[in-house]
Scaffold this motif. Structure first.
Motif, PDB file in Angstrom:
ATOM      1  N   LEU A   1       0.810  -1.216   0.000  1.00 56.86           N
ATOM      2  CA  LEU A   1       0.000   0.000   0.000  1.00 56.86           C
ATOM      3  C   LEU A   1       0.846   1.269   0.000  1.00 56.86           C
ATOM      4  N   ALA A   2       0.299   2.312  -0.616  1.00 59.76           N
ATOM      5  CA  ALA A   2       0.917   3.641  -0.529  1.00 59.76           C
ATOM      6  C   ALA A   2       0.825   4.116   0.916  1.00 59.76           C
ATOM      7  N   VAL A   3       1.953   4.519   1.487  1.00 59.60           N
ATOM      8  CA  VAL A   3       1.977   4.925   2.894  1.00 59.60           C
ATOM      9  C   VAL A   3       1.683   6.409   3.065  1.00 59.60           C
ATOM     10  N   THR A   4       1.624   7.139   1.953  1.00 62.20           N
ATOM     11  CA  THR A   4       1.308   8.562   1.988  1.00 62.20           C
ATOM     12  C   THR A   4       0.829   8.975   0.603  1.00 62.20           C
TER      13      THR A   4
ATOM     14  N   ILE B   1       3.379  10.663  -5.825  1.00 62.45           N
ATOM     15  CA  ILE B   1       3.402  10.360  -7.258  1.00 62.45           C
ATOM     16  C   ILE B   1       4.347   9.188  -7.503  1.00 62.45           C
ATOM     17  N   ILE B   2       3.906   8.224  -8.297  1.00 60.14           N
ATOM     18  CA  ILE B   2       4.754   7.095  -8.662  1.00 60.14           C
ATOM     19  C   ILE B   2       5.829   7.607  -9.619  1.00 60.14           C
ATOM     20  N   SER B   3       7.083   7.561  -9.171  1.00 55.34           N
ATOM     21  CA  SER B   3       8.176   8.112  -9.976  1.00 55.34           C
ATOM     22  C   SER B   3       8.918   7.051 -10.777  1.00 55.34           C
ATOM     23  N   ARG B   4       8.730   5.776 -10.431  1.00 58.36           N
ATOM     24  CA  ARG B   4       9.361   4.723 -11.223  1.00 58.36           C
ATOM     25  C   ARG B   4       8.681   3.391 -10.965  1.00 58.36           C
ATOM     26  N   VAL B   5       8.426   2.662 -12.037  1.00 61.56           N
ATOM     27  CA  VAL B   5       7.979   1.271 -11.984  1.00 61.56           C
ATOM     28  C   VAL B   5       8.944   0.485 -12.861  1.00 61.56           C
TER      29      VAL B   5
ATOM     30  N   ASN C   1      10.856  -6.845  -9.086  1.00 62.13           N
ATOM     31  CA  ASN C   1       9.826  -5.869  -9.462  1.00 62.13           C
ATOM     32  C   ASN C   1       9.748  -4.795  -8.377  1.00 62.13           C
ATOM     33  N   ILE C   2      10.007  -3.558  -8.786  1.00 57.32           N
ATOM     34  CA  ILE C   2      10.094  -2.480  -7.788  1.00 57.32           C
ATOM     35  C   ILE C   2       9.208  -1.301  -8.187  1.00 57.32           C
ATOM     36  N   VAL C   3       8.879  -0.493  -7.163  1.00 55.58           N
ATOM     37  CA  VAL C   3       8.132   0.753  -7.351  1.00 55.58           C
ATOM     38  C   VAL C   3       8.778   1.817  -6.474  1.00 55.58           C
ATOM     39  N   PHE C   4       8.953   3.022  -7.023  1.00 51.88           N
ATOM     40  CA  PHE C   4       9.350   4.183  -6.230  1.00 51.88           C
ATOM     41  C   PHE C   4       8.165   5.143  -6.149  1.00 51.88           C
TER      42      PHE C   4
ATOM     43  N   HIS D   1      10.711  -6.561  -4.430  1.00 50.72           N
ATOM     44  CA  HIS D   1      10.347  -7.992  -4.438  1.00 50.72           C
ATOM     45  C   HIS D   1       8.861  -8.197  -4.732  1.00 50.72           C
ATOM     46  N   LEU D   2       8.243  -7.234  -5.417  1.00 55.07           N
ATOM     47  CA  LEU D   2       6.814  -7.356  -5.710  1.00 55.07           C
ATOM     48  C   LEU D   2       6.556  -8.518  -6.671  1.00 55.07           C
ATOM     49  N   ASP D   3       5.453  -9.191  -6.461  1.00 59.03           N
ATOM     50  CA  ASP D   3       5.035 -10.239  -7.388  1.00 59.03           C
ATOM     51  C   ASP D   3       4.581  -9.611  -8.711  1.00 59.03           C
ATOM     52  N   ARG D   4       3.871  -8.464  -8.593  1.00 60.39           N
ATOM     53  CA  ARG D   4       3.463  -7.705  -9.780  1.00 60.39           C
ATOM     54  C   ARG D   4       3.088  -6.293  -9.340  1.00 60.39           C
ATOM     55  N   TRP D   5       2.977  -5.406 -10.331  1.00 58.88           N
ATOM     56  CA  TRP D   5       2.670  -4.006 -10.052  1.00 58.88           C
ATOM     57  C   TRP D   5       1.169  -3.739 -10.157  1.00 58.88           C
ATOM     58  N   HIS D   6       0.765  -2.595  -9.589  1.00 62.37           N
ATOM     59  CA  HIS D   6      -0.634  -2.168  -9.714  1.00 62.37           C
ATOM     60  C   HIS D   6      -0.712  -0.672 -10.031  1.00 62.37           C
ATOM     61  N   VAL D   7       0.436  -0.074 -10.400  1.00 62.64           N
ATOM     62  CA  VAL D   7       0.499   1.353 -10.719  1.00 62.64           C
ATOM     63  C   VAL D   7       1.375   1.539 -11.950  1.00 62.64           C
ATOM     64  N   THR D   8       1.368   2.766 -12.475  1.00 62.75           N
ATOM     65  CA  THR D   8       2.203   3.104 -13.628  1.00 62.75           C
ATOM     66  C   THR D   8       2.988   4.374 -13.325  1.00 62.75           C
ATOM     67  N   ASP D   9       4.053   4.602 -14.095  1.00 62.29           N
ATOM     68  CA  ASP D   9       4.866   5.806 -13.916  1.00 62.29           C
ATOM     69  C   ASP D   9       4.002   7.061 -14.012  1.00 62.29           C
ATOM     70  N   GLY D  10       4.245   7.994 -13.087  1.00 56.28           N
ATOM     71  CA  GLY D  10       3.545   9.276 -13.109  1.00 56.28           C
ATOM     72  C   GLY D  10       2.180   9.263 -12.470  1.00 56.28           C
ATOM     73  N   GLN D  11       1.722   8.109 -12.023  1.00 56.04           N
ATOM     74  CA  GLN D  11       0.386   8.023 -11.429  1.00 56.04           C
ATOM     75  C   GLN D  11       0.376   8.673 -10.047  1.00 56.04           C
ATOM     76  N   ARG D  12      -0.657   9.435  -9.771  1.00 52.98           N
ATOM     77  CA  ARG D  12      -0.832  10.019  -8.440  1.00 52.98           C
ATOM     78  C   ARG D  12      -1.616   9.044  -7.570  1.00 52.98           C
ATOM     79  N   VAL D  13      -1.124   8.794  -6.356  1.00 53.09           N
ATOM     80  CA  VAL D  13      -1.782   7.846  -5.458  1.00 53.09           C
ATOM     81  C   VAL D  13      -2.086   8.525  -4.126  1.00 53.09           C
TER      82      VAL D  13
END
Length: 453
Positions: free
Chosen positions: A227-230, A233-237, A245-248, A262-274
């Motif tokens: 989960l997003a802790v705050t 904006i997703i800056s890298r997938v 598999n990583i997300v910044f 160590h993600l099994d899969r992603w649920h966001v894309t670059d530049g997405q606001r969460v």
């Protein structure tokens, strides 16, 4: 009578001269983390300036108010979170108290001061960072409460000792309760888990000591939402060798990037606001975690600093303070040491540093504290904590004493104390306590004071 007249005059001056400043204070939004020479002045500083503008800083009460404010910075007491205690301040005696505590970057600290008094009045809450490079009486002001609130929340930006100063405005009396607690700054990054499920911590050795662990590992079943802790904006997938598999997630409000690996899969894309609580991916064991069970590696990278320990940002909060409060009727009471030796400490527990060793019958005044540990003042002004089990009320006479010569009754047990009465030879008094060669006595007319034999 003369002192009473001065008190009434000062009360009128404060009522006339300071309200204009108080209107200004109530419009103030408070002060955030200090940013150098150009930070706003705090409500406490504005009130202090209003006293000087009205020349009230030249009166005895004004001088004392400024002095106790500085003394609270020098002679602060040590506490651990969560903590609460009660206390009392009197209109005719300016009051301030300082509490020192260790705070870590990533903590959100919450201070609440509840007042029960005859008149509404301001209570200033100021938080300072203690720095070895700064003079003890000029610590770095971090944040102040707004002028119209009794609660303060702030994010700790640097791990170090902090000092909280509480001070009411002049000519206000009342009982107060202060409560301090801690909450995590960020929400937890794995759904259905808490910091109790963290099994590998920041700084642990990796690859035979070749590198250190730059985050925490939270084990959970494969596919558990990360989960997003705050808000951010997703800056890298993407994918890398260690993290798989990583997300910044960029937390621009705090100039830091949050790392999910160590993600099994992603649920966001670059530049997405969460928003806080949105799913950014699902727990897995990709990258160099292929030989371990599914888990999320969560890290925080701060601009200009690199990896920082994420645990304080996401660990469970302290919960509310639960120390049993001191009975209101004991606030301001005179007590004396009831055991052969008692230790005045700088903290409300038996491991606190010893401020002074006190002999039996040493007289003290209760300023506040908890039901178990009293915050007391010695007759010479030194304050600290004393176990409630070590004292007894000073109302009961220890013995009777017949004076063999005329003796001055003074208001306190110090050489500079003012004389309040002259007791004749042959006067019979009750001895209630002692301190540094002085005896605390009570006359037949119930007047209490100090004599030196």
């Amino acid at each position: 009578m003369k002192n009473r007249s001065r008190y009434v005059l000062l009360h009128k001056l404060v009522s006339f001269a300071v309200p204009g400043a108080i209107v200004l204070l109530q419009a103030c939004n408070g002060v955030g983390p200090a940013t150098g020479l150009f930070r706003s002045t705090s409500p406490h500083e504005q009130y202090e300036q209003s006293l000087k503008s009205a020349k009230l800083d030249r009166t005895a009460l004004g001088i004392d108010w400024l002095d106790v404010a500085q003394r609270a910075l020098r002679d602060s007491l040590q506490i651990s979170i969560p903590y609460r205690e009660s206390g009392y301040f009197a209109a005719g005696r300016p009051f301030a108290v300082g509490y020192r505590l260790n705070a870590q970057r990533g903590d959100k600290l919450i201070i609440r001061v509840d007042i029960q008094g005859q008149k509404e009045g301001q209570v200033f809450i100021d938080v300072f960072e203690l720095d070895d490079r700064a003079p003890a009486n000029r610590p770095n002001l971090v944040v102040s409460s707004k002028a119209d609130t009794n609660q303060l929340e702030w994010e700790v930006r640097r791990t170090r000792m902090h000092l909280i100063r509480i001070q009411p405005e002049l000519l206000r009396s009342g009982r107060y309760t202060i409560a301090i607690s801690r909450e995590p700054l960020l929400s937890f990054p794995v759904q259905g888990r808490t910091s109790r499920q963290i099994s590998s911590f920041f700084g642990a050795s990796r690859d035979g000591g070749q590198r250190r662990h730059e985050g925490v590992d939270i084990f959970a079943p494969r596919g558990t939402p990360a989960l997003a802790v705050t808000d951010g904006i997703i800056s890298r997938v993407g994918v890398n060798e260690l993290g798989g598999n990583i997300v910044f997630l960029s937390d621009n409000a705090r100039n830091q990037r949050l790392y999910y690996a160590h993600l099994d899969r992603w649920h966001v894309t670059d530049g997405q606001r969460v928003s806080t609580g949105d799913t950014v991916g699902f727990v897995g064991n990709t990258g160099n975690a292929r030989t371990t069970g599914p888990h999320l590696h969560f890290g925080i990278y701060s601009g200009g600093e690199g990896a920082v320990d994420p645990l304080p940002f996401i660990r469970l909060g302290s919960g509310p303070a639960r120390q049993p409060l001191l009975a209101a009727g004991r606030l301001g009471d005179s007590v004396r040491v009831a055991v052969n030796q008692a230790f005045l400490r700088n903290a409300p527990h038996g491991d606190g540093l010893i401020v002074r060793s006190l002999p039996k019958t040493a007289a003290l005044t209760i300023l506040g504290g908890t039901a178990d540990w009293l915050r007391v003042a010695l007759p010479d002004g030194i304050t600290g904590y004393l176990s409630n089990n070590a004292v007894e009320t000073a109302a009961r006479s220890l013995r009777q004493l017949t004076l063999n010569k005329p003796t001055d009754l003074v208001e306190s047990a110090v050489p500079s104390a003012a004389v309040v009465d002259r007791l004749p030879a042959g006067a019979v008094v009750d001895v209630l306590g002692a301190f540094n060669g002085y005896q605390l006595i009570r006359q037949r007319n119930r007047m209490v004071g100090w004599i030196r034999l």
